[in-house]
Design a protein around this motif. Structure first.
Motif, short mmCIF file in Angstrom:
data_model
loop_
_atom_site.label_atom_id
_atom_site.label_comp_id
_atom_site.label_asym_id
_atom_site.label_seq_id
_atom_site.Cartn_x
_atom_site.Cartn_y
_atom_site.Cartn_z
N LEU A 1 0.84 -1.16 0.00
CA LEU A 1 0.00 0.00 0.00
C LEU A 1 0.88 1.22 0.00
O LEU A 1 1.86 1.28 0.73
CB LEU A 1 -0.79 -0.05 1.31
CG LEU A 1 -1.99 0.83 1.42
CD1 LEU A 1 -3.02 0.38 0.41
CD2 LEU A 1 -2.55 0.68 2.81
N ALA B 1 10.15 0.15 -11.13
CA ALA B 1 11.46 -0.35 -10.74
C ALA B 1 11.37 -1.73 -10.11
O ALA B 1 12.21 -2.59 -10.35
CB ALA B 1 12.12 0.62 -9.76
N ALA C 1 15.16 -2.32 -10.21
CA ALA C 1 15.40 -2.42 -8.76
C ALA C 1 15.52 -3.87 -8.31
O ALA C 1 16.15 -4.16 -7.29
CB ALA C 1 14.29 -1.72 -8.00
N VAL D 1 13.86 -0.76 0.56
CA VAL D 1 12.43 -0.69 0.89
C VAL D 1 12.24 -1.10 2.34
O VAL D 1 12.82 -2.08 2.79
CB VAL D 1 11.62 -1.64 -0.02
CG1 VAL D 1 10.15 -1.59 0.33
CG2 VAL D 1 11.83 -1.31 -1.49
N SER E 1 -2.32 7.58 10.98
CA SER E 1 -1.69 8.90 11.07
C SER E 1 -0.22 8.77 11.49
O SER E 1 0.56 9.70 11.32
CB SER E 1 -2.49 9.85 11.95
OG SER E 1 -2.39 9.49 13.27
N VAL F 1 1.68 6.67 9.96
CA VAL F 1 2.35 6.35 8.70
C VAL F 1 3.13 7.54 8.13
O VAL F 1 4.26 7.38 7.68
CB VAL F 1 1.31 5.86 7.66
CG1 VAL F 1 1.95 5.69 6.30
CG2 VAL F 1 0.68 4.56 8.12
N ARG F 2 2.52 8.71 8.20
CA ARG F 2 3.18 9.88 7.65
C ARG F 2 4.55 10.13 8.27
O ARG F 2 5.51 10.49 7.58
CB ARG F 2 2.31 11.14 7.84
CG ARG F 2 1.15 11.21 6.90
CD ARG F 2 1.62 11.54 5.49
NE ARG F 2 2.31 12.80 5.44
CZ ARG F 2 1.72 13.98 5.37
NH1 ARG F 2 0.42 14.04 5.33
NH2 ARG F 2 2.42 15.10 5.35
N GLU G 1 6.95 7.67 6.73
CA GLU G 1 7.24 7.98 5.33
C GLU G 1 8.21 9.15 5.18
O GLU G 1 9.14 9.08 4.39
CB GLU G 1 5.94 8.35 4.60
CG GLU G 1 5.10 7.16 4.22
CD GLU G 1 3.76 7.57 3.60
OE1 GLU G 1 3.31 8.71 3.84
OE2 GLU G 1 3.18 6.74 2.89
N ASP G 2 7.97 10.20 5.93
CA ASP G 2 8.80 11.38 5.76
C ASP G 2 10.27 11.06 6.04
O ASP G 2 11.16 11.44 5.28
CB ASP G 2 8.31 12.52 6.65
CG ASP G 2 6.98 13.10 6.13
OD1 ASP G 2 6.54 12.71 5.04
OD2 ASP G 2 6.39 13.94 6.83
N HIS H 1 11.69 8.58 3.24
CA HIS H 1 11.96 9.20 1.96
C HIS H 1 13.19 10.08 2.02
O HIS H 1 14.01 10.09 1.10
CB HIS H 1 10.74 9.99 1.49
CG HIS H 1 9.59 9.11 1.11
ND1 HIS H 1 8.34 9.58 0.81
CD2 HIS H 1 9.52 7.76 0.99
CE1 HIS H 1 7.55 8.55 0.52
NE2 HIS H 1 8.24 7.44 0.64
N GLY I 1 16.04 8.08 1.40
CA GLY I 1 16.09 7.37 0.12
C GLY I 1 15.45 5.99 0.14
O GLY I 1 15.74 5.16 -0.73
N CYS I 2 14.58 5.74 1.10
CA CYS I 2 13.91 4.44 1.13
C CYS I 2 12.44 4.59 0.81
O CYS I 2 11.81 5.59 1.13
CB CYS I 2 14.05 3.81 2.52
SG CYS I 2 15.70 3.21 2.85
N SER I 3 11.89 3.56 0.19
CA SER I 3 10.45 3.50 -0.01
C SER I 3 9.83 2.76 1.17
O SER I 3 10.48 1.92 1.78
CB SER I 3 10.10 2.73 -1.27
OG SER I 3 10.69 3.34 -2.37
N VAL I 4 8.59 3.06 1.42
CA VAL I 4 7.87 2.37 2.50
C VAL I 4 6.70 1.62 1.89
O VAL I 4 5.93 2.18 1.14
CB VAL I 4 7.30 3.38 3.51
CG1 VAL I 4 6.48 2.68 4.57
CG2 VAL I 4 8.43 4.16 4.15
N VAL I 5 6.60 0.35 2.21
CA VAL I 5 5.38 -0.34 1.85
C VAL I 5 4.65 -0.71 3.12
O VAL I 5 5.24 -1.09 4.12
CB VAL I 5 5.62 -1.58 0.96
CG1 VAL I 5 6.36 -1.21 -0.30
CG2 VAL I 5 6.34 -2.65 1.72
N LEU I 6 3.36 -0.52 3.03
CA LEU I 6 2.53 -0.64 4.20
C LEU I 6 1.78 -1.94 4.12
O LEU I 6 1.26 -2.29 3.07
CB LEU I 6 1.54 0.52 4.13
CG LEU I 6 0.80 0.88 5.37
CD1 LEU I 6 1.80 1.38 6.39
CD2 LEU I 6 -0.19 1.97 5.04
#
Lengths: 336, 336
Positions: free
Chosen positions: A97, A116, B52, B64, B79, B81-82, B85-86, B89, B92-97
Motif C-alpha cells: 500500500l 522499478a 530495482a 524498501v 496517522s 504512517v506519515r 514515510e517522511d 523518503h 532514500g527508502c520507499s515504504v510499503v505498508l
DNA sequence: CTGAAAGCGCTAACAG
DNA sequence: CTGTTAGCGCTTTCAG
C-alpha cells in the motif's frame, strides 16, 4: 547475520539438482514421488525460503500488487483496502500500500517504484484526472486499474471501478430539498478529481430537477480535507443570504463543516440541514446524527482487484468501468 | 509491452561500459565529466529506469522498508504512517505498508514477504507480545523496530517506540475521579497486546492513588474494535451497580461504547462520564464532546523510522525504547 | 522424468 | 579513470 539458504543448499541436501527443487517448489513439471519427498524434507530441515528477488528477476515480474491510495487518513480509502487484499491473497499476490497523499509528486514517485520493482499490477486512485501519469506502466505491460476515480486520457486502456457519484449527490441534494430546505449549498473537492466533478454535477442536476434556481455563490471547491471543509462552511455562513442546507462531498470535509457550524453556533438540523458523502462508523454519534451517502467500500476494492486479475483491456477486450451504487442513509441532520 | 531498456542499452548508446553507467547512476567511483554527461544523455533519451529487482539481488537488500500495522481501519495507525514515510523518503527508502489486521497469521505472512523480498528494515506493531515472531528477520540481519507495542522476548534485540500508556490511563482515570465520579470502569484491549496491559495497569494505579477500592467486575477486556467496545459497555450498563464513569482504552472501542450509551439512552456526561484513548478529528463533534488522551502519532512514526536508520542494537549499542508522552484533552464528556 | 547450462540486469572486484 | 569479468539465486529451455 545468518547466510540465507539457497536452492543450491536444498538441492545438495536432497541429492538432486536445483532444477528439481525448483519444480517441486513451484509445482511445475513432474517429479518422481520419492525425490519430491526428499526435496520437501530438505526444505523443512534447512528452513528454506525462496529468494523472491531472484525469482522476480528471472520471471521478470513480482507477485506483488501496488495499491496507491490518495489519502491514507481518509477512512473511505482504508476500508477499501480490505477488499483488495482479500482478492489478491486468494490469487497468491501480496499487496503493498502506498499513500500518495493527493500529491502528484508522491504519486509519480510510487509509480516509479512499481516500475522499478516490476510489480505485476497497480491499483490507483489518481490524484488528477488529467495529470496522473500511468503510460509508463502501460508501456511496460503492467496492468493498471483505477479505483474511486477515473482518468481522462485512457478510457480504452485501463479498467476502473467507481461509485455513481452523480447519483449519490442527487440523492443527497434531493433529500435536503425534500425536507423543505429552500436553498442548498455544495462543498465539493478539487475539480482535477473526477469524484469532485461528478458530485458537483449531481448536485446541480438535483437542483434542476426540483426546479430550484442554482446560485453559483453557494458552490465551494475545497480540498477534501477538514480545514478546507471548515473554511468553505465558514464562508458560506458569512454570506448575506446564507444557505439553509449544505451537501458536503466527502467525509473529511464534513468534519470541518460540522466544526465550523458548531463554532458559529449554527444548529443542525434546525438552522442548517446537512448531508455528507461517505458513511463513517461515528456518523450516528455526532451531535446531530448525520445523514450520509454510503459507498460500498469493500466491493469497490474487491471489484478493482478482480479487474486486475482479468488482465489489461485489449483489442478483443474493451476497458470496463464498473459502477457501484451508493445509498442514502437518513439520520437526523437532513430533517428538521 | 515495451521491452525494458537495460543498463547495457544505455552503455551502448553512450559508448561506455555498463560499469561506467552504474557508477554514474549511483554516484560511486569517479567518472570523467564528458563520459558522465554522455551517460546522462543516454539515460534521458532511452528513458532508462534501473531495474530495482536486479539491483536488490546483487546488493542482497532492497531499499524498501516494510511497515506492518495492526489495523488499517484505526486512525491512530494511519496517522503514524506519515511520520515513517517522511523520514524514510529523506533517507532514500520507499515504504510499503501492510495491514496485519490484529491477526497473527497475516502478520506472519507479511514477515515472510519481508524476508522473501529482502527488505532492508521492518517496523512492526506486533499483534501479540508473546507470539509475534520476529526472530527470522533478526537471523537474516534485517533490523526490526516495534511501534506502539513491545515484544516480551526480545528486549535486547529490537528498538521500540511507545507512548506512556500507563501514564495516559492514569491521566484519564484521575480526570474522571477528580470530576466526582465515584466508580470508574475500564474497557481495555486484548491482553496479548502491551498497550492493553499498560492502560489497564494505569487505570488500576490511578484508582489506588485515589484510595478507591477496585471492583474487578468493572473491568472489561475487549478487542480494540467497535463491536467489542459496544458489547463491553452494554454489559457494564446491565450491572446491578453500574459504574458512574468509564475509561475506554482505544478509539474504535470508544465509538462502540458511545453507540451503546446512546442506544440505552444513557446521557454523557450526566449519567456517565467517559474518557477515551486516542484523539480523533471528530472527537469534538460527538453529542457530548469527548475528553481524550491524545498521542503524538506523527512523532511515534518518525521516531521509529529514525531508530531503524540507526541500525540494530548490538553489544556496543543497547536496544532503545523511546517513550513519548500522551496528553489529556479535556472536553465535555468527563465533567458533569 | 532429471540434470546441465544459460542468463534475467545489475554491481563490485580487479585489472589495465 | 575505465572496462572486463564474475556472479547474486532463481527458472527454464534443452538434452539425455
Amino acid at each position: 547475520m545468518g547466510q540465507a539458504v539457497t536452492i543450491q543448499d536444498v538441492a545438495k541436501l536432497a541429492g538432486v539438482s536445483p532444477a528439481t527443487v525448483s519444480r517441486v517448489i513451484n509445482g511445475n513439471g513432474v517429479v518422481a514421488r520419492h525425490l519430491a519427498d526428499r526435496v520437501r524434507a530438505a526444505v523443512d530441515t534447512l528452513d528454506y525460503r525462496p529468494n523472491a528477488v531472484a525469482r522476480s528477476l528471472r520471471r521478470k515480474s513480482a507477485a506483488v500488487w501496488q495499491l496507491i491510495i490518495s489519502d491514507i487518513e481518509n477512512p473511505f480509502f482504508t476500508s477499501m483496502v480490505r477488499g483488495v487484499e482479500d482478492v489478491a491473497h486468494a490469487a497468491g499476490c501480496s499487496v503493498v500500500l502506498c499513500n500518495a497523499d493527493e500529491d502528484l509528486g508522491k504519486e509519480r514517485r510510487y509509480i516509479e517504484v512499481a516500475l522499478a520493482e516490476r510489480m505485476s499490477g497497480v491499483i490507483l486512485s489518481p490524484a488528477s484526472e488529467e495529470e496522473s501519469e500511468v503510460e509508463p506502466l502501460l508501456r511496460r505491460g503492467i496492468p493498471v486499474v483505477t479505483v474511486d476515480r477515473t482518468l481522462a486520457e485512457r478510457p480504452a486502456t485501463v479498467h476502473s471501478v467507481v461509485t455513481d457519484n452523480h447519483r449519490g449527490a442527487q440523492l443527497a441534494t434531493a433529500e435536503l430539498l425534500g425536507a423543505g430546505y429552500k436553498s442548498v449549498a455544495c462543498i465539493t473537492g478539487p475539480l482535477r478529481v473526477t469524484t469532485a466533478q461528478g458530485r458537483l454535477a449531481g448536485y446541480r442536476s438535483a437542483l434542476a430537477s426540483a426546479g430550484v434556481r442554482p446560485r453559483p455563490e453557494l458552490v465551494r471547491v475545497a480540498d477534501y480535507k477538514e480545514t478546507g471543509g471548515r473554511d468553505a462552511m465558514l464562508s458560506l455562513l458569512e454570506l448575506a443570504d446564507p444557505p439553509e442546507a449544505v451537501f458536503v462531498a466527502n467525509n473529511r470535509m464534513t468534519i470541518g463543516a460540522l466544526a465550523a457550524a458548531r463554532q458559529r453556533s449554527v444548529s443542525i438540523p434546525g438552522d442548517l440541514g446537512l448531508v455528507g458523502f461517505d458513511d463513517m462508523t461515528w456518523s450516528a454519534l455526532t451531535c446531530c446524527p448525520l445523514t450520509t451517502i454510503a459507498q460500498p467500500t469493500y466491493d469497490v476494492g474487491a471489484s478493482a482487484a478482480r479487474l486486475l486479475l482479468e488482465g489489461p483491456p485489449g483489442p478483443s477486450r474493451p476497458a470496463k468501468t464498473v459502477v457501484l451504487q451508493p445509498t442514502l442513509v437518513v439520520r437526523g441532520s437532513s430533517r428538521r
